[in-house]
Design a protein around this motif. Sequence first.
Motif, mmCIF file in Angstrom:
data_model
loop_
_atom_site.group_PDB
_atom_site.id
_atom_site.type_symbol
_atom_site.label_atom_id
_atom_site.label_comp_id
_atom_site.label_asym_id
_atom_site.label_seq_id
_atom_site.Cartn_x
_atom_site.Cartn_y
_atom_site.Cartn_z
ATOM 1 N N LEU A 9 0.823 -1.195 0.000
ATOM 2 C CA LEU A 9 0.000 0.000 0.000
ATOM 3 C C LEU A 9 0.866 1.257 0.000
ATOM 4 N N ILE A 10 1.944 1.227 0.805
ATOM 5 C CA ILE A 10 2.827 2.392 0.863
ATOM 6 C C ILE A 10 3.541 2.578 -0.471
ATOM 7 N N PHE A 11 3.980 1.488 -1.080
ATOM 8 C CA PHE A 11 4.598 1.589 -2.407
ATOM 9 C C PHE A 11 3.614 2.143 -3.417
ATOM 10 N N PHE A 12 2.344 1.695 -3.310
ATOM 11 C CA PHE A 12 1.311 2.184 -4.223
ATOM 12 C C PHE A 12 1.127 3.688 -4.056
ATOM 13 N N PHE A 13 1.163 4.139 -2.798
ATOM 14 C CA PHE A 13 1.034 5.566 -2.500
ATOM 15 C C PHE A 13 2.164 6.348 -3.157
ATOM 16 N N GLN A 14 3.365 5.766 -3.193
ATOM 17 C CA GLN A 14 4.507 6.458 -3.795
ATOM 18 C C GLN A 14 4.559 6.296 -5.308
ATOM 19 N N LEU A 15 3.480 5.717 -5.872
ATOM 20 C CA LEU A 15 3.312 5.640 -7.326
ATOM 21 C C LEU A 15 4.362 4.789 -8.020
ATOM 22 N N THR A 16 4.897 3.840 -7.302
ATOM 23 C CA THR A 16 5.773 2.823 -7.871
ATOM 24 C C THR A 16 6.832 3.430 -8.781
ATOM 25 N N LEU A 17 7.695 4.235 -8.175
ATOM 26 C CA LEU A 17 8.714 4.963 -8.938
ATOM 27 C C LEU A 17 9.593 4.045 -9.769
ATOM 28 N N TYR A 18 9.899 2.854 -9.231
ATOM 29 C CA TYR A 18 10.932 2.031 -9.861
ATOM 30 C C TYR A 18 10.411 1.049 -10.894
ATOM 31 N N SER A 19 9.090 1.025 -11.151
ATOM 32 C CA SER A 19 8.566 0.038 -12.103
ATOM 33 C C SER A 19 8.572 0.616 -13.508
ATOM 34 N N LYS A 687 20.735 -2.437 -7.795
ATOM 35 C CA LYS A 687 21.565 -3.139 -8.779
ATOM 36 C C LYS A 687 20.730 -3.957 -9.770
ATOM 37 N N ASP A 688 19.511 -4.365 -9.341
ATOM 38 C CA ASP A 688 18.629 -5.117 -10.236
ATOM 39 C C ASP A 688 17.683 -4.199 -11.000
ATOM 40 N N ASN A 689 17.785 -2.913 -10.784
ATOM 41 C CA ASN A 689 16.903 -1.959 -11.456
ATOM 42 C C ASN A 689 17.711 -0.733 -11.881
ATOM 43 N N PRO A 690 18.570 -0.881 -12.889
ATOM 44 C CA PRO A 690 19.472 0.217 -13.279
ATOM 45 C C PRO A 690 18.736 1.456 -13.762
ATOM 46 N N THR A 691 17.557 1.295 -14.402
ATOM 47 C CA THR A 691 16.842 2.483 -14.893
ATOM 48 C C THR A 691 16.385 3.374 -13.747
ATOM 49 N N ILE A 694 19.243 5.466 -12.827
ATOM 50 C CA ILE A 694 19.445 6.520 -13.824
ATOM 51 C C ILE A 694 18.501 7.692 -13.566
ATOM 52 N N GLN A 695 17.241 7.393 -13.214
ATOM 53 C CA GLN A 695 16.288 8.455 -12.924
ATOM 54 C C GLN A 695 16.771 9.334 -11.768
ATOM 55 N N LEU A 696 17.210 8.692 -10.688
ATOM 56 C CA LEU A 696 17.669 9.442 -9.524
ATOM 57 C C LEU A 696 18.908 10.276 -9.864
ATOM 58 N N ASN A 697 19.808 9.681 -10.612
ATOM 59 C CA ASN A 697 21.027 10.386 -11.002
ATOM 60 C C ASN A 697 20.684 11.597 -11.873
ATOM 61 N N ALA A 698 19.708 11.424 -12.776
ATOM 62 C CA ALA A 698 19.312 12.531 -13.651
ATOM 63 C C ALA A 698 18.701 13.670 -12.835
ATOM 64 N N MET A 699 17.885 13.335 -11.835
ATOM 65 C CA MET A 699 17.299 14.381 -10.983
ATOM 66 C C MET A 699 18.379 15.115 -10.194
ATOM 67 N N ALA A 717 18.996 6.209 -21.892
ATOM 68 C CA ALA A 717 18.217 5.138 -21.257
ATOM 69 C C ALA A 717 17.002 4.780 -22.097
ATOM 70 N N LEU A 718 16.376 5.784 -22.716
ATOM 71 C CA LEU A 718 15.201 5.522 -23.547
ATOM 72 C C LEU A 718 15.566 4.850 -24.864
ATOM 73 N N GLN A 719 16.795 5.014 -25.302
ATOM 74 C CA GLN A 719 17.244 4.285 -26.481
ATOM 75 C C GLN A 719 17.237 2.784 -26.208
ATOM 76 N N LYS A 720 17.525 2.404 -24.954
ATOM 77 C CA LYS A 720 17.553 0.990 -24.573
ATOM 78 C C LYS A 720 16.163 0.475 -24.223
ATOM 79 N N ASN A 721 15.312 1.341 -23.673
ATOM 80 C CA ASN A 721 13.962 0.929 -23.297
ATOM 81 C C ASN A 721 12.999 2.072 -23.606
#
Length: 814
Positions: A9-19, A687-691, A694-699, A717-721
């Motif tokens: 529920l808490i992850f849902f509240f945070q809008l699942t940033l890492y998915s 380490k299992d979610n490199p994208t 990348i988002q955090l580093n970009a911010m 990153a968008l070139q890859k996904n």
Amino acid sequence: MKKPILLSLIFFFQLTLYSGCKSISGVGPIKPSKPQKDQSTAPKSQPEVVPEMHPLNCAREDAPHGWVHRVLEIKQDGLDVGREVRTTFPSDGPMGTEEITISHIFTRHKAKDVEIDRHVVQTERFLKDDGLFLRGDYTVIDESRVQLSLVGYNGEGWERIEQQMSSIESGISKSPEELKLSGDELVGYKLNEWLIHLAQRKNQTNDTPYAKSRSFYVTRLKEPVMLDFDAPIEDTLALNGKVISGNWVTARRAGTDRVVLEAFVGVDNIIHVEKYPSLHQVRTVNGYSFSVPSQYSDPYRGLYSNTYLGFPDSATSATYHIVSKTPLDIAEFAFIGDPATQKIKQIDANTLEVTVTAGGPDGTSFPDKDDLSSTKYVNTSDRTIKDAFIYLKTGGKKGNLPDHRCDNAVPVIAKSVRIEQPKKFWRDAMSVAQLVAEYVHAILPIKKHTHTMRDAVTTLKEGLGDCTEHSVLFAAIMRAARIPTRLVSGMYLSDGGIWVFHMWNEFWDGARWQSIDSAVGPKMSPGATYVALSRGAANFEKHRHYISFFLDKTYSGLQFNLIAAGANGESLHLAKPKRGAFAGTEAIIVQAITLSTRGDYSNALQLVNANYDPAVATVDLSLLRADLLYRVKRYDDALGEIVRLRQQTSLPANVLMLNKLEFDIYLAQKKTDDASRLLSELKKNLKDNPTAYIQLNAMLMATSGKISDALKMLDDALQKNEYDATIMATYLNIVSMEPGEISDQLKQKTMERAWYALYLTHYASANVLKSAAGLFFNLGQTRQAIPLIHHALTMAPNDEELLSWNETAKKICN
């Protein structure tokens, strides 16, 4: 509630940033096309002129042409329970200019003092020129659950996906299944357009059928349904201080009295009011500014009872109360007391009492010739049905069954062969009914829900169906055995207190009518938990409007409670259903998350603080409190809570949440050195979610003033996904930070990405909606920003930033 559920529920509240959002392989337009081809901000060809419904007077070059934007107020049983924001606009797509409709429906529910929001997001895409349906999405977001129904045209036919997800930004994992559509259906809001068309034909003479039946489809259905249409009725309507002339136009389920949609079409060819009786909802154009609903409705649960029986078939008598929040008129429900086995009386203004005894609803009323005749559905005279009966009666020696049904019938045919006194057996209606019920249950091996009722011959050949198909086939074979048989429509009370709408049979035993259910069991004399919504009927058409009436009532908060039950004079124990009610800390967390998703962080924090004791608080509640402290910009308090939590929990999921929260706080405080230090730790966590890294580093780069470097990193990153909508949302947010430093070419590219990110998330992600709305607003594209702001406000109606943009946009455009 167990810990993993609370964490989700808490992850849902945070809008699942890492998915990330993955592509759907093998499904034409369900699989996204390239951004530049799928949705540009302006079509290449001049779109067809449609009524301009947006009142904003922005005399700007960026004003979109052909946009229709409306906000509708939703009332349910007279209560102001929700809003719908609906926008239609043209866009370039891979097959040509498209017409896209987006609808966000936001309703509020309250159960045991816990508030829950329910969002339904519908999108539809059609080719502009020929109206071909290309793609439809139907998304339900309720608490921590997301249910997605997705239909797409693959160039040759339509394919469908139904999937539950933890977040709308999660990838789709299910494979599509084939869907049978012709391409001529009225799909979704095209029904509304058709009603406008019919209103324009009001002068058609009554000598000609007004409008032929049309096939209607919405994405959440497995297959289309047929609708009939009434001739328009002229009327006037007082709305928003004005009197509007127009016509009421009605769409009904074909062959029934059940209204699907009733609409008031003004002389301006605009629908001003929509009535959905099955939902007890009325939607009215409520100006063009978004407001928050003021009241709550009951949770969407259908019809239920507060008690049920563990062994329901044992009940020979039962007493029920029909309870409503609004006064009940016994005359409306009198048909429930018409069967010989049922009585109804008024207890008070809001309560009716129904008593039921087991048996056939027609009691000792003598059969008539219709009970043995062949009808549209019970087509007994057909050779297929006669052969099927003879095959059963002779133990497979004579008669016939379709080849693929013979194997299904083997156990029952073996039983028929062993009958010791056949002549006596086939003269005994009770014995025959039991055997025929077993026969029907066996030769219909696929117990599949159908949206229409098939006749007995079609049912036998296909070998599938629900209670209606079982009932018509049972009646047809029984009549072939010369035993009078009728259809009964009504409900039965299932385990857990849920009422199931149902059809069963009654047959004449020589002295009285007896009930039997060939679909469930099969059951002889199924008991007093079966409530008929009419007397029995030789023809279903004679009584189907009664079940239509009660179906309409099931969504209005009506309860049908079992009060008492007995078996031959002995009282039976009533079980209390568990309805998943929240209690204690669970209720506090759910309530706080509901407030948070609305953007009401201050009240969410106030609720948590009122029930917070750090000495006994759970980790889940403490994590939520730390996040809320950050949301209300109490950064030092949030950091203090993080320090305390690090001593209390070392679970990897919790550590990740704490690191991410601390990183966000440092960015908000512009402490880029501290954020950079923490990013190294987050890199290990992710380490299992490199994208996500990348988002955090970009911010971090963007906060440090390195916007170009941040955008390049995201571009790589968008070139890859290319299907990662969360990376796109980050891209939009960074461009919005310093729009004056962005080139026109990059602005255009980013706006295209905004539409593409919305497409990937089915226009149902609050995170992406807000990012896109902020982008257009900050780039000065006010006319395109306002609909997106309104759509985002349905999901976060108390978000301060969205509310601020909305107020500023009003001042600019009015």
